[in-house]
Scaffold this motif. Structure first.
Motif, PDB file in Angstrom:
ATOM      1  N   VAL A  17       0.886  -1.161   0.000  1.00 14.73           N
ATOM      2  CA  VAL A  17       0.000   0.000   0.000  1.00 14.73           C
ATOM      3  C   VAL A  17       0.923   1.210   0.000  1.00 14.73           C
ATOM      4  O   VAL A  17       1.755   1.355   0.893  1.00 14.73           O
ATOM      5  CB  VAL A  17      -0.900   0.059   1.251  1.00 14.73           C
ATOM      6  N   ASP A  18       0.799   2.052  -1.005  1.00 10.73           N
ATOM      7  CA  ASP A  18       1.570   3.288  -1.058  1.00 10.73           C
ATOM      8  C   ASP A  18       0.638   4.420  -0.653  1.00 10.73           C
ATOM      9  O   ASP A  18      -0.225   4.830  -1.425  1.00 10.73           O
ATOM     10  CB  ASP A  18       2.111   3.501  -2.475  1.00 10.73           C
ATOM     11  N   LEU A  19       0.779   4.888   0.570  1.00 12.99           N
ATOM     12  CA  LEU A  19      -0.131   5.919   1.071  1.00 12.99           C
ATOM     13  C   LEU A  19       0.029   7.234   0.321  1.00 12.99           C
ATOM     14  O   LEU A  19      -0.878   8.064   0.357  1.00 12.99           O
ATOM     15  CB  LEU A  19       0.050   6.118   2.574  1.00 12.99           C
ATOM     16  N   HIS A  20       1.139   7.408  -0.383  1.00 11.69           N
ATOM     17  CA  HIS A  20       1.294   8.616  -1.209  1.00 11.69           C
ATOM     18  C   HIS A  20       0.148   8.718  -2.209  1.00 11.69           C
ATOM     19  O   HIS A  20      -0.411   9.792  -2.415  1.00 11.69           O
ATOM     20  CB  HIS A  20       2.643   8.576  -1.935  1.00 11.69           C
ATOM     21  N   GLU A  21      -0.225   7.603  -2.797  1.00 12.14           N
ATOM     22  CA  GLU A  21      -1.329   7.602  -3.765  1.00 12.14           C
ATOM     23  C   GLU A  21      -2.638   8.025  -3.106  1.00 12.14           C
ATOM     24  O   GLU A  21      -3.399   8.819  -3.663  1.00 12.14           O
ATOM     25  CB  GLU A  21      -1.454   6.229  -4.407  1.00 12.14           C
ATOM     26  N   ALA A  22      -2.902   7.496  -1.934  1.00 15.22           N
ATOM     27  CA  ALA A  22      -4.133   7.860  -1.218  1.00 15.22           C
ATOM     28  C   ALA A  22      -4.096   9.323  -0.781  1.00 15.22           C
ATOM     29  O   ALA A  22      -5.098  10.034  -0.873  1.00 15.22           O
ATOM     30  CB  ALA A  22      -4.323   6.951  -0.004  1.00 15.22           C
ATOM     31  N   PHE A  23      -2.936   9.783  -0.319  1.00 13.11           N
ATOM     32  CA  PHE A  23      -2.822  11.161   0.146  1.00 13.11           C
ATOM     33  C   PHE A  23      -3.011  12.156  -0.997  1.00 13.11           C
ATOM     34  O   PHE A  23      -3.680  13.166  -0.834  1.00 13.11           O
ATOM     35  CB  PHE A  23      -1.465  11.400   0.810  1.00 13.11           C
ATOM     36  N   THR A  24      -2.411  11.897  -2.149  1.00 19.78           N
ATOM     37  CA  THR A  24      -2.519  12.846  -3.258  1.00 19.78           C
ATOM     38  C   THR A  24      -3.886  12.796  -3.927  1.00 19.78           C
ATOM     39  O   THR A  24      -4.295  13.777  -4.556  1.00 19.78           O
ATOM     40  CB  THR A  24      -1.412  12.618  -4.303  1.00 19.78           C
ATOM     41  N   ALA A  25      -4.606  11.701  -3.783  1.00 26.81           N
ATOM     42  CA  ALA A  25      -5.955  11.604  -4.348  1.00 26.81           C
ATOM     43  C   ALA A  25      -6.920  12.539  -3.634  1.00 26.81           C
ATOM     44  O   ALA A  25      -7.999  12.835  -4.147  1.00 26.81           O
ATOM     45  CB  ALA A  25      -6.460  10.164  -4.268  1.00 26.81           C
TER      46      ALA A  25
END
Length: 86
Positions: free
Chosen positions: A43-51
């Protein structure tokens, strides 16, 4: 065997979103590639954060913990990944 499954969660620090030099995480791509080669789900939380727009708003302070909203985004992303393991 313990019967469980490993899930790698990459949690970027606040400085990733304030660096003047681009990606503030050298080695991240290599880490994800190793996990992929070992078939470890990630899980790359960067993807969730930038979404969710500007990710800097998901921290209580630049040197501290996530805000309630940030923990909500992170926990939702992790829960979805855990659910997908079954």
């Amino acid at each position: 065997a313990w019967g469980g499954q490993l899930l790698l969660v990459f949690h970027p620090a606040y400085r990733r979103y304030t660096s003047l030099f681009g990606d503030a995480y050298p080695g991240r791509d290599e880490l994800m590639a190793v996990a992929d080669s070992l078939r470890i789900p990630t899980v790359d939380l960067h993807e969730a954060f930038t979404a969710n727009g500007d990710p800097r708003g998901l921290w209580r302070s630049p040197r501290g913990h996530l805000s309630a909203a940030g923990y909500g985004v992170a926990s939702t992303a992790i829960a979805k990944a855990v659910d997908s393991l079954w």
